[in-house]
Design a protein around this motif. Structure first.
Motif, short mmCIF file in Angstrom:
data_model
loop_
_atom_site.label_atom_id
_atom_site.label_comp_id
_atom_site.label_asym_id
_atom_site.label_seq_id
_atom_site.Cartn_x
_atom_site.Cartn_y
_atom_site.Cartn_z
N TYR A 129 25.63 31.40 42.08
CA TYR A 129 25.78 30.33 41.09
C TYR A 129 25.63 30.90 39.69
O TYR A 129 24.86 31.83 39.45
N SER A 130 26.35 30.30 38.75
CA SER A 130 26.20 30.63 37.34
C SER A 130 26.66 29.42 36.53
O SER A 130 27.19 28.46 37.08
N TYR A 131 26.46 29.47 35.21
CA TYR A 131 26.98 28.40 34.37
C TYR A 131 27.37 28.95 33.02
O TYR A 131 26.96 30.05 32.63
N SER A 132 28.20 28.20 32.32
CA SER A 132 28.61 28.62 30.98
C SER A 132 28.56 27.42 30.05
O SER A 132 28.68 26.26 30.48
N THR A 133 28.37 27.71 28.77
CA THR A 133 28.56 26.72 27.72
C THR A 133 29.77 27.17 26.90
O THR A 133 29.96 28.36 26.66
N THR A 134 30.60 26.21 26.53
CA THR A 134 31.82 26.52 25.80
C THR A 134 31.92 25.60 24.59
O THR A 134 31.82 24.38 24.72
N LYS A 135 32.16 26.17 23.43
CA LYS A 135 32.27 25.40 22.21
C LYS A 135 33.63 24.70 22.15
O LYS A 135 34.59 25.11 22.82
N PRO A 136 33.74 23.62 21.34
CA PRO A 136 35.02 22.90 21.23
C PRO A 136 36.17 23.82 20.83
O PRO A 136 35.99 24.76 20.05
N ASN A 137 37.33 23.56 21.42
CA ASN A 137 38.58 24.29 21.13
C ASN A 137 38.56 25.74 21.60
O ASN A 137 39.38 26.55 21.14
N ILE A 138 37.65 26.07 22.51
CA ILE A 138 37.58 27.42 23.07
C ILE A 138 38.06 27.40 24.51
O ILE A 138 37.80 26.45 25.26
N THR A 139 38.78 28.46 24.91
CA THR A 139 39.28 28.59 26.28
C THR A 139 38.66 29.81 26.92
O THR A 139 38.57 30.88 26.31
N ARG A 140 38.24 29.64 28.17
CA ARG A 140 37.70 30.75 28.97
C ARG A 140 38.63 31.03 30.14
O ARG A 140 39.35 30.15 30.60
N GLY A 141 38.56 32.25 30.65
CA GLY A 141 39.29 32.57 31.88
C GLY A 141 40.52 33.41 31.61
O GLY A 141 40.44 34.49 31.06
N ASN A 142 41.67 32.86 32.06
CA ASN A 142 42.95 33.60 32.03
C ASN A 142 42.86 34.84 32.91
O ASN A 142 43.08 35.97 32.46
N HIS A 143 42.52 34.61 34.15
CA HIS A 143 42.50 35.68 35.15
C HIS A 143 42.70 35.07 36.53
O HIS A 143 42.65 33.85 36.69
N PHE A 144 42.93 35.94 37.51
CA PHE A 144 43.09 35.45 38.89
C PHE A 144 42.34 36.36 39.83
O PHE A 144 41.92 37.47 39.49
N HIS A 145 42.14 35.85 41.06
CA HIS A 145 41.46 36.60 42.11
C HIS A 145 42.38 36.67 43.33
O HIS A 145 43.25 35.82 43.52
N ILE A 214 30.53 45.05 40.10
CA ILE A 214 31.18 45.68 38.96
C ILE A 214 32.20 46.73 39.39
O ILE A 214 33.16 47.03 38.69
N ASN A 215 32.01 47.31 40.59
CA ASN A 215 32.93 48.34 41.08
C ASN A 215 34.14 47.75 41.80
O ASN A 215 35.12 48.45 42.03
N ASN A 216 34.05 46.49 42.16
CA ASN A 216 35.17 45.83 42.83
C ASN A 216 35.18 44.35 42.42
O ASN A 216 34.90 43.47 43.22
N PRO A 217 35.50 44.07 41.17
CA PRO A 217 35.37 42.71 40.64
C PRO A 217 36.41 41.72 41.15
O PRO A 217 36.19 40.51 41.05
N ASP A 218 37.54 42.19 41.65
CA ASP A 218 38.61 41.31 42.12
C ASP A 218 38.95 40.26 41.05
O ASP A 218 39.08 39.08 41.34
N THR A 219 39.05 40.70 39.82
CA THR A 219 39.37 39.83 38.70
C THR A 219 40.44 40.50 37.85
O THR A 219 40.21 41.60 37.32
N TYR A 220 41.62 39.86 37.74
CA TYR A 220 42.77 40.46 37.08
C TYR A 220 43.23 39.56 35.93
O TYR A 220 43.55 38.40 36.15
N SER A 221 43.27 40.12 34.74
CA SER A 221 43.61 39.33 33.56
C SER A 221 45.10 38.99 33.54
O SER A 221 45.95 39.85 33.75
N GLU A 222 45.38 37.73 33.29
CA GLU A 222 46.75 37.27 33.06
C GLU A 222 46.69 35.87 32.47
O GLU A 222 46.01 34.99 33.02
N LYS A 223 47.40 35.64 31.37
CA LYS A 223 47.38 34.34 30.73
C LYS A 223 48.07 33.30 31.59
O LYS A 223 49.07 33.57 32.24
N VAL A 224 47.50 32.11 31.58
CA VAL A 224 48.13 31.00 32.29
C VAL A 224 49.45 30.66 31.60
O VAL A 224 50.45 30.45 32.22
#
Length: 224
Positions: A129-145, A214-224
């Motif tokens: 589990y984890s959580y994030s706070t995001t300020k107005p007009n900010i986008t997080r992510g743009n990646h896939f697994h 960290i050695n196998n994050p399975d997270t690949y950046s790509e914009k939606v």
């Protein structure tokens, strides 16, 4: 036969077995990795010996998929996934769920004089589990697994989640608000992001089925 079974079971249709044979299975990602390794191997003769990852009966596959439906779709529970075969089969099963019809799913809000209590997730598998706070007009992510099971739960603020299947142009948009806490599970091979479209801080809870490696994050950046 597995895509056919997944499609029917996800839609509540009966699955009939003509011959209950033992079948040899290998996940598509494994085959792709074998091909890439062969291409990168200088001097290779481009012969690939592919061994099955799982030998199982057709009936046993059907029963596992029916179990996925009962736990995941009917009871909002992440099933117990003890090995890569079960994880890959579950992600294949999830890929046949219609995202726009199925999500977002509202949580049951238990309210009394003290306030409210909401159950976020039931899981028979390990997770983080984890959580994030995001300020107005900010986008997080743009990646896939390619193998992770990930749940986004918005508990405060207003957001829009956007998803796009890799190799396609169609963008799916889902709005979630802390006024009606709800969640979306991210399918594999869909790049995704979450944006704060409100005037206040956005708080999002995240659950993922495996601790971050960290050695196998399975997270690949790509914009939606």
């Amino acid at each position: 036969f597995i895509p056919t079974f997944c499609q029917k079971i996800c839609n509540g249709k009966k699955v009939e077995i003509i011959e209950n044979n033992q079948v040899q299975l290998i996940y598509i990602d494994t085959v792709v990795k074998l091909i890439i390794n062969e291409i990168q191997n200088i001097g290779s003769n481009f012969e690939i010996n592919v061994n099955p990852e799982k030998i199982i009966s057709v009936e046993d596959v059907r029963d596992i998929l029916i179990g996925f439906k009962k736990e995941y779709i009917d009871n909002n529970t992440i099933p117990k996934l003890e090995n890569d075969f079960e994880l890959n089969l579950f992600n294949t099963f999830r890929s046949f769920i219609n995202i726009q019809d199925f999500f977002p799913i509202r949580y049951k809000d238990n309210i009394d004089e003290r306030g409210n209590f909401i159950e976020i997730l039931r899981s028979n598998s390990k997770g983080q589990y984890s959580y994030s706070t995001t300020k107005p007009n900010i986008t997080r992510g743009n990646h896939f697994h390619t193998k992770k099971i990930e749940r986004f739960s918005v508990i405060k603020g207003k957001s829009i989640i956007r998803l796009r299947r890799i190799g396609t142009d169609e963008i799916i948009e889902l709005k979630l608000s802390g006024d009606n806490p709800s969640y979306v599970d991210m399918p594999v091979w869909y790049t995704h992001n979450i944006s704060n479209i409100g005037d206040e801080e956005l708080i999002t809870l995240f659950w993922i089925n495996e601790p971050h490696d960290i050695n196998n994050p399975d997270t690949y950046s790509e914009k939606v």
